[in-house]
Scaffold this active site. Structure first.
Site, PDB file in Angstrom:
ATOM      1  N   PHE A 141       0.861  -1.189   0.000  1.00 54.76           N
ATOM      2  CA  PHE A 141       0.000   0.000   0.000  1.00 54.76           C
ATOM      3  C   PHE A 141       0.890   1.229   0.000  1.00 54.76           C
ATOM      4  O   PHE A 141       1.625   1.480   0.955  1.00 54.76           O
ATOM      5  CB  PHE A 141      -0.952   0.057   1.199  1.00 54.76           C
ATOM      6  CG  PHE A 141      -1.857   1.255   1.101  1.00 54.76           C
ATOM      7  CD1 PHE A 141      -3.006   1.217   0.334  1.00 54.76           C
ATOM      8  CD2 PHE A 141      -1.519   2.463   1.707  1.00 54.76           C
ATOM      9  CE1 PHE A 141      -3.820   2.343   0.184  1.00 54.76           C
ATOM     10  CE2 PHE A 141      -2.325   3.596   1.563  1.00 54.76           C
ATOM     11  CZ  PHE A 141      -3.475   3.525   0.805  1.00 54.76           C
ATOM     12  N   ASP A 226       9.184   2.836   2.106  1.00 49.82           N
ATOM     13  CA  ASP A 226       8.021   3.663   2.437  1.00 49.82           C
ATOM     14  C   ASP A 226       7.746   3.485   3.927  1.00 49.82           C
ATOM     15  O   ASP A 226       7.219   2.459   4.353  1.00 49.82           O
ATOM     16  CB  ASP A 226       6.822   3.220   1.585  1.00 49.82           C
ATOM     17  CG  ASP A 226       5.554   4.021   1.902  1.00 49.82           C
ATOM     18  OD1 ASP A 226       5.522   4.709   2.944  1.00 49.82           O
ATOM     19  OD2 ASP A 226       4.593   3.935   1.112  1.00 49.82           O
ATOM     20  N   LYS A 255       2.480  11.099   7.410  1.00 50.55           N
ATOM     21  CA  LYS A 255       1.641  10.871   8.592  1.00 50.55           C
ATOM     22  C   LYS A 255       2.132  11.559   9.862  1.00 50.55           C
ATOM     23  O   LYS A 255       1.895  12.752  10.033  1.00 50.55           O
ATOM     24  CB  LYS A 255       1.435   9.368   8.770  1.00 50.55           C
ATOM     25  CG  LYS A 255       0.679   8.779   7.570  1.00 50.55           C
ATOM     26  CD  LYS A 255      -0.047   7.494   7.816  1.00 50.55           C
ATOM     27  CE  LYS A 255      -1.038   7.235   6.683  1.00 50.55           C
ATOM     28  NZ  LYS A 255      -0.774   6.069   5.877  1.00 50.55           N
TER      29      LYS A 255
HETATM   30  C1  LIG Z   1      -0.964   6.122   4.363  1.00 52.27           C
HETATM   31  C2  LIG Z   1       0.114   5.554   3.526  1.00 52.27           C
HETATM   32  C3  LIG Z   1       0.446   6.117   2.282  1.00 52.27           C
HETATM   33  C4  LIG Z   1      -0.361   7.229   1.649  1.00 52.27           C
HETATM   34  O1  LIG Z   1      -0.403   8.369   2.430  1.00 52.27           O
HETATM   35  P1  LIG Z   1      -1.575   9.458   2.169  1.00 52.27           P
HETATM   36  O2  LIG Z   1      -1.198  10.592   3.072  1.00 52.27           O
HETATM   37  O3  LIG Z   1      -2.853   8.786   2.580  1.00 52.27           O
HETATM   38  O4  LIG Z   1      -1.535   9.787   0.739  1.00 52.27           O
HETATM   39  C5  LIG Z   1       1.508   5.581   1.595  1.00 52.27           C
HETATM   40  N1  LIG Z   1       2.222   4.561   2.087  1.00 52.27           N
HETATM   41  C6  LIG Z   1       1.928   3.989   3.268  1.00 52.27           C
HETATM   42  C7  LIG Z   1       2.773   2.868   3.771  1.00 52.27           C
HETATM   43  C8  LIG Z   1       0.861   4.455   4.023  1.00 52.27           C
HETATM   44  O5  LIG Z   1       0.553   3.872   5.180  1.00 52.27           O
END
Ligand SMILES: *Cc1c(COP(=O)(O)O)cnc(C)c1O
Length: 399
Positions: A141, A226, A255
């Protein structure tokens, strides 16, 4: 004030239905606690997918946010502001990287990483125009933009949204040989979540990340992690890769970088890699705004000053230990690192959603990931005493 029922009805009429939220309408928050419009209190065990590692409405963040937005909110990057250079320096010093590039949402930071590694590849690996490949993992994701969903393995994320972006190769998460086999002369990078959050807190075997790092080095491929959800203390280290002494070429952060105040994301990397961007190559109107930078600076300081990384390790170990004492007919097993735990339910448990509903009714908010995993990820400011309260409720619901 509107009631829960009225809020839900309005949202259903006027808001697009791209989410299926629990029917709880929140109006206040402080630390790990939130309150709904009828005054019921809940513990937040999702923490906005780890954006709230510092807790709801952290007083230091509220103060900085208020001060900064009454002084200077936005300049655009057409002009400079006095907060961006400080965030850039502080984030680089904290993470040990040479350069950073600020964006807003996590998905935008992932897009930034994709653009950077592709351009790096064309400049450094003699790859023919439009042939660069990035290797990614099953169950990934990385966000919701059209390019990012192009390499999702979740059919629903892609269905109806084509044509998709080419240039991605998917290999099985956790399978180091599959990764190595997928490499060819056009490969520029390996993009991976060091622990997969949305997939259900899936932790690869020890040695996987180290192995991936070595293979990347041997093949002149960039290793990009990520850590938007996993980073900034969630697993008991600042970044997951620190558990294995791994140093990615680029880390994607978001985040908790703003502690829930404002969308702030960034990529950190070397001068060689982020240096591929020339003026005009990439940008964002709000990215690197004075508010974003001031809030992110304070959010990082809160993590350090309140020892949230250490707390996550200590309190997380306590939480999973207490969970494992629960004798539940529904639970298959628990997995987790720091304050990030997946409760994996048995196939015949009837799915995670009904447990999340039951937990909500008893005062704990959390969210299922996929059908059968309940994810626990409270703000890192949670105390052992609050964990004890939560454990009692979880015990009731699971047994
Ligand atoms: C939440 C998330 C994203 C995307 O972030 P947004 O601020 O919702 O665009 C990308 N990678 C990971 C691992 C995430 O948990």
């Amino acid at each position: 004030m509107l009631t829960t029922k009225e809020c839900i009805e309005l949202e259903d009429i006027y808001g697009a239905h791209n989410y299926k939220p629990l029917d709880v309408v929140l109006t206040k928050g402080s630390g790990i606690w939130v309150e709904d419009v009828e005054g019921r209190k809940y513990m937040d065990f999702l923490a906005a997918y780890s954006a709230l590692n510092q807790g709801h409405c952290h007083p230091r963040l509220v103060k900085v946010m208020q001060e900064q937005c009454s002084r200077l909110a936005l300049t655009s990057r057409a002009f400079r502001n006095d907060q961006l250079p400080l965030l850039a320096k502080e984030l680089c010093e904290l993470t040990g990287y040479e350069m950073m590039l600020p964006m807003n949402s996590g998905a935008e930071a992932v897009e930034t990483a994709i653009k950077a590694v592709r351009k790096w590849g064309y400049q450094n690996k003699c790859i023919k125009k439009d042939k660069a490949e990035i290797i990614v993992c099953s169950g990934n994701f990385h966000g919701r933009t059209t390019t990012i969903i192009s390499f999702s393995t979740e059919e629903q994320y892609k269905e109806g949204f084509g044509p998709l972006t080419p240039g991605f190769v998917v290999v099985t998460y956790g399978d180091i040989e599959a990764f190595e086999k997928a490499i060819n002369n056009n490969t520029v990078a390996f993009l991976v979540e060091p622990i997969q959050g949305e997939s259900g807190v899936v932790i690869p075997d020890e040695g996987y990340l180290k192995g991936a790092e070595m293979i990347c080095e041997d093949n002149n491929i960039l290793f990009v992690t990520d850590e938007i959800q996993s980073g900034l203390g969630r697993t008991g280290k600042m970044f997951v890769t620190e558990h294995e002494d791994v140093h990615p070429d680029m880390i994607i952060i978001g985040k908790a970088l703003s502690g829930g105040m404002y969308p702030v994301s960034a990529v950190v990397s070397s001068r060689e890699i982020l240096g591929v961007f020339n003026p005009g190559d990439h940008g964002s109107t709000y990215g690197g705004s004075p508010i974003a930078c001031a809030v992110a600076r304070e959010a990082l300081k809160v993590i350090v000053d309140e020892r949230l990384v250490e707390k996550s390790a200590e309190v997380g170990a306590y939480l999973i230990g207490e969970l494992r004492k629960i004798d539940s007919p529904y639970v298959d097993f628990y997995r987790g690192k720091g304050l990030w735990i997946g409760i994996v339910l048995k196939k015949d448990a009837g799915g995670a959603r009904r447990f999340c509903e039951a937990l909500k009714d008893k005062g704990i908010l959390t969210k299922e990931t996929h059908e059968n995993v309940i994810r626990l990820a409270p703000p890192l400011v949670i105390t052992k005493k609050e964990i004890d309260t939560a454990i009692e409720i979880i015990h009731e619901v699971l047994s």
